[in-house]
Write a protein that holds these residues in place. Structure first.
Motif, PDB file in Angstrom:
ATOM      1  N   GLY A 268       0.822  -1.208   0.000  1.00 30.17           N
ATOM      2  CA  GLY A 268       0.000   0.000   0.000  1.00 30.17           C
ATOM      3  C   GLY A 268       0.853   1.254   0.000  1.00 30.17           C
ATOM      4  O   GLY A 268       0.535   2.237  -0.675  1.00 30.17           O
ATOM      5  N   LEU A 269       1.981   1.223   0.744  1.00 29.58           N
ATOM      6  CA  LEU A 269       2.884   2.377   0.757  1.00 29.58           C
ATOM      7  C   LEU A 269       3.483   2.614  -0.624  1.00 29.58           C
ATOM      8  O   LEU A 269       3.570   3.757  -1.091  1.00 29.58           O
ATOM      9  CB  LEU A 269       3.994   2.151   1.788  1.00 29.58           C
ATOM     10  N   ALA A 270       3.896   1.535  -1.288  1.00 30.26           N
ATOM     11  CA  ALA A 270       4.459   1.671  -2.631  1.00 30.26           C
ATOM     12  C   ALA A 270       3.437   2.259  -3.601  1.00 30.26           C
ATOM     13  O   ALA A 270       3.758   3.144  -4.406  1.00 30.26           O
ATOM     14  CB  ALA A 270       4.955   0.318  -3.133  1.00 30.26           C
ATOM     15  N   PRO A 316      14.554  -3.477  -2.005  1.00 30.46           N
ATOM     16  CA  PRO A 316      13.978  -3.060  -0.716  1.00 30.46           C
ATOM     17  C   PRO A 316      12.812  -2.098  -0.919  1.00 30.46           C
ATOM     18  O   PRO A 316      12.693  -1.457  -1.972  1.00 30.46           O
ATOM     19  CB  PRO A 316      15.160  -2.380  -0.002  1.00 30.46           C
ATOM     20  N   ILE A 317      11.987  -1.964   0.084  1.00 27.84           N
ATOM     21  CA  ILE A 317      10.779  -1.158  -0.038  1.00 27.84           C
ATOM     22  C   ILE A 317      11.095   0.295  -0.364  1.00 27.84           C
ATOM     23  O   ILE A 317      10.370   0.944  -1.127  1.00 27.84           O
ATOM     24  CB  ILE A 317       9.921  -1.260   1.260  1.00 27.84           C
ATOM     25  N   GLY A 318      12.201   0.832   0.169  1.00 32.43           N
ATOM     26  CA  GLY A 318      12.549   2.215  -0.135  1.00 32.43           C
ATOM     27  C   GLY A 318      12.837   2.416  -1.612  1.00 32.43           C
ATOM     28  O   GLY A 318      12.413   3.410  -2.218  1.00 32.43           O
ATOM     29  N   VAL A 319      13.562   1.491  -2.216  1.00 34.50           N
ATOM     30  CA  VAL A 319      13.865   1.586  -3.645  1.00 34.50           C
ATOM     31  C   VAL A 319      12.597   1.399  -4.467  1.00 34.50           C
ATOM     32  O   VAL A 319      12.363   2.104  -5.462  1.00 34.50           O
ATOM     33  CB  VAL A 319      14.934   0.546  -4.036  1.00 34.50           C
ATOM     34  N   LEU A 320      11.754   0.458  -4.060  1.00 26.80           N
ATOM     35  CA  LEU A 320      10.501   0.240  -4.779  1.00 26.80           C
ATOM     36  C   LEU A 320       9.635   1.492  -4.750  1.00 26.80           C
ATOM     37  O   LEU A 320       9.034   1.869  -5.766  1.00 26.80           O
ATOM     38  CB  LEU A 320       9.744  -0.936  -4.164  1.00 26.80           C
ATOM     39  N   CYS A 321       9.574   2.157  -3.611  1.00 26.72           N
ATOM     40  CA  CYS A 321       8.785   3.394  -3.516  1.00 26.72           C
ATOM     41  C   CYS A 321       9.331   4.469  -4.447  1.00 26.72           C
ATOM     42  O   CYS A 321       8.562   5.191  -5.098  1.00 26.72           O
ATOM     43  CB  CYS A 321       8.766   3.895  -2.070  1.00 26.72           C
ATOM     44  N   ALA A 322      10.669   4.581  -4.552  1.00 34.66           N
ATOM     45  CA  ALA A 322      11.271   5.565  -5.454  1.00 34.66           C
ATOM     46  C   ALA A 322      10.935   5.250  -6.906  1.00 34.66           C
ATOM     47  O   ALA A 322      10.601   6.149  -7.697  1.00 34.66           O
ATOM     48  CB  ALA A 322      12.785   5.601  -5.247  1.00 34.66           C
TER      49      ALA A 322
END
Length: 439
Positions: A268-270, A316-322
């Motif tokens: 959901g965050l992504a 990782p989730i941070g890279v996916l969000c970017a």
């Protein structure tokens, strides 16, 4: 021309001329439905998984929604160019409200069976088949002139802004209270949006001239569609791109999130970051007006390959969000450019039919791709399937640039007399989702 209107002493700020009553109602209603809808997409997938389903079952439920789009879109477009479009929209919203409400009740009160979830999802897809062409026709004809692209960008910014809160809130709610309540909230959103759309004013629009019937209307829309190489080329492109991206988002995204990222919340965050990117992209398009509309837009489709590649690693989730943020920005460049091209090139009385062919081509392969996502994972592996999605998006986007009209179509700086209906002094006109099959 600056769209902002300077305030006068003793008077309130008023809307810019292009933001008339109909446009404002359409924008507010789209915000409400997108706020509920983005959370419901996550909720539906996790409702299946939490009731013993696997990736194949998630794909079947997603396909059950898309299949009625393929079956009824062309009819929906013809109806929307005959019946007042706002009535079609309200009826479709009512059907979506009922289907999502029943889905929520089943999830909250017991263990829903796969066929029940598929049936209710299919009802929602039927509503969307009639809603989509009517909504696109309403929105495209609710603005006119040099400020049309800015109006579309602001509309998409509001609509996609709802995705930021809707996806993040939906993922969090699924994790905390379960998917049933998220589905119930989506049903309520459809009820509110339908009430707003019932207030649209189309009384000043002349009745459509009698035609030769449904088949004649469909044939006329088809001739308009195939006579424009830039139109059918992009629709064919998105029939493939939409299918593989839909499979990755609907099936592989939740599975990767469950197995590697920690469950519904991170996915959901992504999706929320994707929504934030679309807001940023729409904000960019309120200022940037590329002269070669479809060249700029098509170049910005290439990044749609990135999320599938990121899930294939998985990053990782941070890279996916970017990655999702960047993809959202570039997709909005395409979306606004596409809407502007339709607005300036397609006659107003054929907008819904052309939009229906656009939607039809864009979703025709999606049920098959989503339904086959699970078997493809079993046959080739999830990582290989995701890389296949990424390569497919890149390849078909490169091929569409070979069409000369896609590279050459230019923005018009003056309104065409035979184009869409001109808005009055308050911006009202016969005049919505992601609009068309392209977001």
């Amino acid at each position: 021309m600056n769209s902002a209107v300077s305030p006068r002493p003793g008077r309130h700020l008023r809307r810019p001329d292009w933001a008339g009553r109909n446009y404002s109602l359409l924008t507010a209603a789209a915000f409400v439905t997108n706020l509920g809808g983005h959370g419901a997409l996550i909720a539906a997938a996790f409702a299946v998984l939490e009731n013993g389903g696997d990736g194949g079952d998630v794909g079947l439920v997603a396909a059950a929604r898309t299949l009625p789009l393929v079956l009824f879109l062309l009819i929906g477009g013809a109806v929307a160019d005959r019946v007042p479009r706002h009535r079609v929209m309200v009826a479709a919203n009512a059907l979506n409200c009922v289907s999502q409400g029943l889905f929520a009740v089943l999830v909250l009160t017991g263990e829903p069976l796969l066929w029940q979830m598929m049936l209710l999802t299919a009802l929602g897809g039927t509503g969307q088949a009639f809603f989509g062409p009517a909504a696109e026709g309403m929105l495209l004809s609710s603005v006119s002139g040099a400020q049309a692209s800015r109006a579309f960008a602001v509309f998409r910014m509001a609509m996609q802004g709802a995705a930021v809160g809707g996806a993040a809130l939906g993922g969090a709610m699924v994790a905390v209270v379960g998917p049933g309540w998220v589905l119930a909230a989506d049903a309520a959103a459809f009820a509110v949006a339908g009430a707003m759309r019932a207030l649209l004013d189309v009384g000043h629009i002349a009745p459509r001239e009698p035609g030769g019937g449904m088949l004649a209307d469909l044939r006329e829309g088809w001739q308009e569609f195939v006579g424009r190489p830039w139109l059918w080329a992009v629709v064919v492109q998105f029939s493939i791109v939409g299918a593989v991206v839909g499979a990755a988002d609907a099936v592989y995204g939740p599975l990767v999130s469950r197995d590697h990222l920690g469950g519904a919340g991170p996915w959901g965050l992504a999706l929320g970051f994707f929504g934030a990117g679309t807001v940023a992209g729409a904000l960019l398009m309120t200022r940037w007006k590329p002269r070669r509309l479809l060249l700029a837009g098509t170049l910005c489709v290439f990044p749609l390959a990135l999320p599938s590649a990121a899930l294939a690693v998985p990053v990782p989730i941070g890279v996916l969000c970017a990655v999702m943020f960047v993809t959202g920005v570039t997709l909005e460049v395409f979306g606004v450019s596409w809407m502007t091209a339709l607005h300036q090139e397609i006659p107003e009385n054929k907008l819904s039919r052309v939009s229906a062919y656009d939607w039809f081509g864009s979703v025709a392969l999606t049920p098959l791709a989503v339904a086959l996502a699970g078997p493809a994972e079993d046959a080739f592996g999830r990582t290989e399937a995701l890389w296949g999605c990424a390569v497919t998006v890149f390849t078909v986007t490169a091929l569409v640039l070979l069409v000369p009209d896609v590279r050459r179509l230019r923005r018009r700086t003056k309104e065409i007399a035979t184009g869409p209906a001109t808005a009055g002094a308050n911006g009202s006109a016969d005049a919505e989702c992601p609009v068309g099959g392209h977001g």
